[in-house]
Structure formats: C-alpha cells, structure tokens
Design a protein around this motif. Structure first.
Motif, PDB file in Angstrom:
ATOM      1  N   CYS A  62      53.866  17.063 -29.466  1.00 50.39           N
ATOM      2  CA  CYS A  62      53.087  17.404 -30.658  1.00 50.39           C
ATOM      3  C   CYS A  62      51.608  17.490 -30.285  1.00 50.39           C
ATOM      4  CB  CYS A  62      53.285  16.358 -31.748  1.00 50.39           C
ATOM      5  SG  CYS A  62      54.919  16.387 -32.453  1.00 50.39           S
ATOM      6  N   ASP A  64      48.735  17.028 -31.999  1.00 47.63           N
ATOM      7  CA  ASP A  64      47.718  16.185 -32.620  1.00 47.63           C
ATOM      8  C   ASP A  64      47.845  14.722 -32.200  1.00 47.63           C
ATOM      9  OD1 ASP A  64      46.870  18.427 -34.023  1.00 47.63           O
ATOM     10  OD2 ASP A  64      48.118  17.968 -35.771  1.00 47.63           O
ATOM     11  N   TYR A  65      46.843  13.941 -32.563  1.00 49.20           N
ATOM     12  CA  TYR A  65      46.867  12.497 -32.331  1.00 49.20           C
ATOM     13  C   TYR A  65      47.974  11.861 -33.169  1.00 49.20           C
ATOM     14  CZ  TYR A  65      45.249   7.685 -31.943  1.00 49.20           C
ATOM     15  OH  TYR A  65      45.182   6.332 -31.707  1.00 49.20           O
ATOM     16  N   ASN A  66      48.089  12.286 -34.444  1.00 49.81           N
ATOM     17  CA  ASN A  66      49.215  11.878 -35.294  1.00 49.81           C
ATOM     18  C   ASN A  66      50.390  12.776 -34.935  1.00 49.81           C
ATOM     19  OD1 ASN A  66      47.543  10.068 -36.624  1.00 49.81           O
ATOM     20  ND2 ASN A  66      47.138  11.441 -38.321  1.00 49.81           N
ATOM     21  N   LYS A  67      51.398  12.204 -34.342  1.00 46.76           N
ATOM     22  CA  LYS A  67      52.551  12.974 -33.874  1.00 46.76           C
ATOM     23  C   LYS A  67      53.724  12.732 -34.820  1.00 46.76           C
ATOM     24  CE  LYS A  67      50.875  12.547 -29.176  1.00 46.76           C
ATOM     25  NZ  LYS A  67      50.252  13.831 -29.169  1.00 46.76           N
ATOM     26  N   GLN A  83      51.177   7.578 -33.027  1.00 48.57           N
ATOM     27  CA  GLN A  83      49.744   7.836 -32.997  1.00 48.57           C
ATOM     28  C   GLN A  83      49.328   7.691 -31.560  1.00 48.57           C
ATOM     29  OE1 GLN A  83      47.548   5.256 -35.651  1.00 48.57           O
ATOM     30  NE2 GLN A  83      46.889   6.985 -36.860  1.00 48.57           N
ATOM     31  N   GLY A  84      48.893   8.785 -30.974  1.00 43.42           N
ATOM     32  CA  GLY A  84      48.583   8.754 -29.551  1.00 43.42           C
ATOM     33  C   GLY A  84      49.827   8.355 -28.773  1.00 43.42           C
ATOM     34  N   SER A  86      51.312   5.372 -29.101  1.00 41.41           N
ATOM     35  CA  SER A  86      51.966   4.246 -29.784  1.00 41.41           C
ATOM     36  C   SER A  86      53.010   4.740 -30.771  1.00 41.41           C
ATOM     37  CB  SER A  86      50.930   3.408 -30.536  1.00 41.41           C
ATOM     38  OG  SER A  86      49.995   2.848 -29.656  1.00 41.41           O
ATOM     39  N   SER A 119      47.403  16.594 -40.139  1.00 40.82           N
ATOM     40  CA  SER A 119      48.492  16.424 -39.179  1.00 40.82           C
ATOM     41  C   SER A 119      49.357  17.672 -39.102  1.00 40.82           C
ATOM     42  CB  SER A 119      49.376  15.244 -39.588  1.00 40.82           C
ATOM     43  OG  SER A 119      48.627  14.059 -39.703  1.00 40.82           O
TER      44      SER A 119
END
Length: 145
Positions: A62, A64-67, A83-84, A86, A119
């Motif tokens: 994905c 973006d940072y929010n996946k 997120q990243g 995590s 997102s």
C-alpha cells in the motif's frame, strides 16, 4: 513471534473464537510484522493459506503510511490495517453484502482513529463500479491489487 508457542496455537485461537470439535488449527508466520497468524484450517485443503494471510502479505504494498487492505468474498470481509511497519488489525468479519463490509471497515478505522479521507484502501477482491464509487466517497483513493 518471540512469545509464540506452536503447541498452544489451538488454545490461543480458542480464546477468541468458538472452535468446532476436531478443528484443524494451523499457524503461519507473518515476518514483515513479526507476527503469527493462527487459524482454523477446517475441512479445506490443509496446505492452503487463508485469505487473511494474503491480505497481510499485501499490506506493505500500500502506498500510504496508513495501510488498509481488504478482501470481500464468500460472505466475509478480510481486513488488515497497519501504520508504517506496525500491524494494527488483522481480522475477519461476517459480511454477506458489501454495505456490511463497508460498515466493518469504517468501524475499524474509527476504533483505530484513522482518517479514511487521507488514506488509500487497497482491495484484493474485485469490486464493481458502484462499490468502488461508494469507497471513493470516503477514501482519497481505491487501488485494486
């Protein structure tokens, strides 16, 4: 993965779902998140991995940072959110129709305090034009994996 004991996989899964008598509990590593996916292989081909594994596998792709990766098939929503690097959520929800699947997606995002407007949602399953337009009302982008 450091605290996972394969001999207790069935007990771990039974703490969160009702397992049928004689359930075939399996597990597989999800190394990109230092996690283990524990699942009931049921009566299916025990060598096949569940759809949730592929959702988790595709999360890093994905943009973006929010996946957010989702797959809606066979009356279920398979959802992974990170997120990243995590992992925040990996779950399966009973969703007989796409409206119900959207409900669970937005409920999960609200619980995690993630804004869908910034997102991109990545879909592993095919979505029709109406479903895609519905997602575009809330997300900045909808990608098909």
């Amino acid at each position: 993965m450091h605290f996972f004991n394969p001999t207790s996989a069935g007990e771990i899964l039974a703490e969160v779902v009702c397992l049928k008598e004689g359930a075939c509990v399996k597990w597989t590593e999800v190394p990109q998140y230092d996690a283990v996916l524990v699942y009931d292989a049921g009566s299916e081909d025990v060598t096949a991995l569940p759809e949730l594994y592929y959702v988790l596998r595709d999360l890093p792709s994905c943009p973006d940072y929010n996946k957010i990766v989702a797959s809606h098939r066979d009356g279920y929503l398979f959802l992974g959110i990170a997120q990243g690097g995590s992992l925040l959520l990996a779950n399966v929800f009973e969703a007989p129709d796409f409206t119900t699947a959207e409900y669970y997606i937005f409920l999960a995002l609200k619980q995690l305090q993630l804004n869908p407007e910034v997102s991109t949602i990545c879909m592993r399953s095919l979505v029709g034009p109406e479903e895609e337009m519905s997602l575009y009302r809330y997300f900045k982008a909808v990608d098909q994996l």
